[in-house]
Design an enzyme around this catalytic site. Structure first.
Site, PDB file in Angstrom:
ATOM      1  N   GLY A  34      32.786  44.207  39.770  1.00 23.03           N
ATOM      2  CA  GLY A  34      33.603  43.121  39.249  1.00 23.03           C
ATOM      3  C   GLY A  34      35.024  43.608  39.047  1.00 23.03           C
ATOM      4  CG  ASN A  38      35.942  47.590  39.520  1.00 28.63           C
ATOM      5  OD1 ASN A  38      34.829  47.977  39.167  1.00 28.63           O
ATOM      6  ND2 ASN A  38      36.150  47.004  40.686  1.00 28.63           N
ATOM      7  CG  ASN A 166      41.597  40.635  42.743  1.00 32.60           C
ATOM      8  OD1 ASN A 166      41.167  40.778  43.887  1.00 32.60           O
ATOM      9  ND2 ASN A 166      41.351  41.478  41.762  1.00 32.60           N
ATOM     10  N   GLY A 228      49.963  48.735  50.142  1.00 32.92           N
ATOM     11  CA  GLY A 228      48.996  49.671  50.700  1.00 32.92           C
ATOM     12  C   GLY A 228      49.512  51.088  50.776  1.00 32.92           C
ATOM     13  CB  ALA A 258      42.359  50.056  46.493  1.00 30.39           C
ATOM     14  CG  ASP A 260      39.799  45.768  40.902  1.00 31.26           C
ATOM     15  OD1 ASP A 260      40.487  44.731  40.930  1.00 31.26           O
ATOM     16  OD2 ASP A 260      38.657  45.848  41.377  1.00 31.26           O
TER      17      ASP A 260
END
Length: 314
Positions: A34, A38, A166, A228, A258, A260
């Site tokens: 979740g 996290n 998200n 990223g 990542a 999170d």
């Protein structure tokens, strides 16, 4: 008393121990998953006091999740239970390259029944920070109302709010609704954490400056745009955008979690009075640690490990 309040849906995670499609796998390892979970685990490991707000079923998976949260040192006093709905779960396959495929079983979960009435007494005035992601408002109308209620209440109380869009398009009723709701929620936040691809979808541009300006114009004080491997771009109101380089990773094992981890770094820096540039450094560091591990939260570091990792990298 908690420093941070999180609200979200933790789920039972069954991770395949054999390569192949989920339908063909016979061995799984149980864990929990979740986005907000996290973030909570990451902050707790960094010695912050975290209250986790959720609703679970009265079932073995729900009981295991509560035990897991307690073992990670989180405050579970605001965890609610449903006698009529079960805890959500997910199955994830094992891959040697690329992202795993996940099967979700959450459509009628206990969390989808969370209502405004059930969180009305939640104290947001005495906490330092409320962190919200764009996942809970997608799972049901009642949860969406609860999220809006909580963000408005926190804003009125002067509580610092961070928001991570998200994006999960598959669980929204339409792309138009998703864009409208997420951008309205972002308008209540002090810090917004979009990715470049998310910015493209939510406001029509993948230009970092345009993404940042869009959310600053809505009321944010800071926008930290994720890029990223290229790191992050920090845009504070009234200041020029700063690019904070990412941490080099030799082998990416699993990108799940990542973002999170990135949020954990930003919040950790804020709670420790660090600059927003430092926040991006912490965020990039934790994100890079997370992608080097399989699972949703296995790469989230302790405070000493994080500081050592950043020092050695520098």
């Amino acid at each position: 008393m908690a420093s941070v309040v999180l609200i979200g849906e933790p789920m039972g995670l069954f991770r395949a121990q054999e390569y192949g499609a989920v339908k063909d796998v016979s061995r799984f390892t149980r864990s929990v998953a979740g986005a907000e979970l996290n973030v909570g685990i990451g902050l707790s490991r960094l010695d912050h006091k975290v209250k986790y707000v959720t609703k679970l079923g009265v079932d073995p998976i729900g009981e295991h999740i509560v035990d897991y949260l307690n073992n990670e040192g989180m405050d579970t006093s605001s965890v609610l239970f449903s006698d009529n709905h079960e805890t959500g779960l997910m199955l994830k396959n094992k891959v040697s390259d690329g992202d795993p495929v996940t099967a979700y079983y959450r459509r009628y979960s206990a969390f989808t029944t969370l209502s405004v009435e059930e969180i009305k007494n939640l104290d947001v005035e005495s906490i330092e920070l409320l962190h919200i992601t764009g996942i809970p408002p997608a799972v049901s109308f009642s949860v969406r109302e609860a999220i809006f209620y909580l963000m408005k209440k926190a804003k009125e109380a002067g509580t610092f709010i961070t928001f991570d869009p998200n994006i999960r398009p598959s669980i929204w009723e339409s792309e138009k609704t998703m864009i409208s709701v997420l951008n309205e929620l972002a308008s209540y936040a002090d810090v917004v954490l979009p990715g470049i691809a998310e910015g493209k979808l939510l406001m029509g541009s993948d230009d970092v400056e345009e993404i940042a300006q869009f959310y600053l114009d809505q009321g944010a004080q800071v926008v930290i745009t994720k890029s990223g491997a290229h790191g992050a771009y920090v845009t504070e109101k009234g200041k020029e955008t700063v690019n904070v380089k990412g941490f080099k990773v030799d082998k990416v094992v699993d990108t799940v979690g990542a973002g999170d981890g990135f949020a954990v770094g930003v919040i950790h820096a804020y709670l420790n009075g660090r600059s927003w540039t430092d926040a991006a450094i912490y965020a990039n560091a934790i994100g890079s640690l997370q992608v080097q591990h399989s699972g949703d939260n296995e790469g989230l570091p302790t405070r000493s490990r994080l500081e050592s990792y950043i020092a050695n990298y520098s």
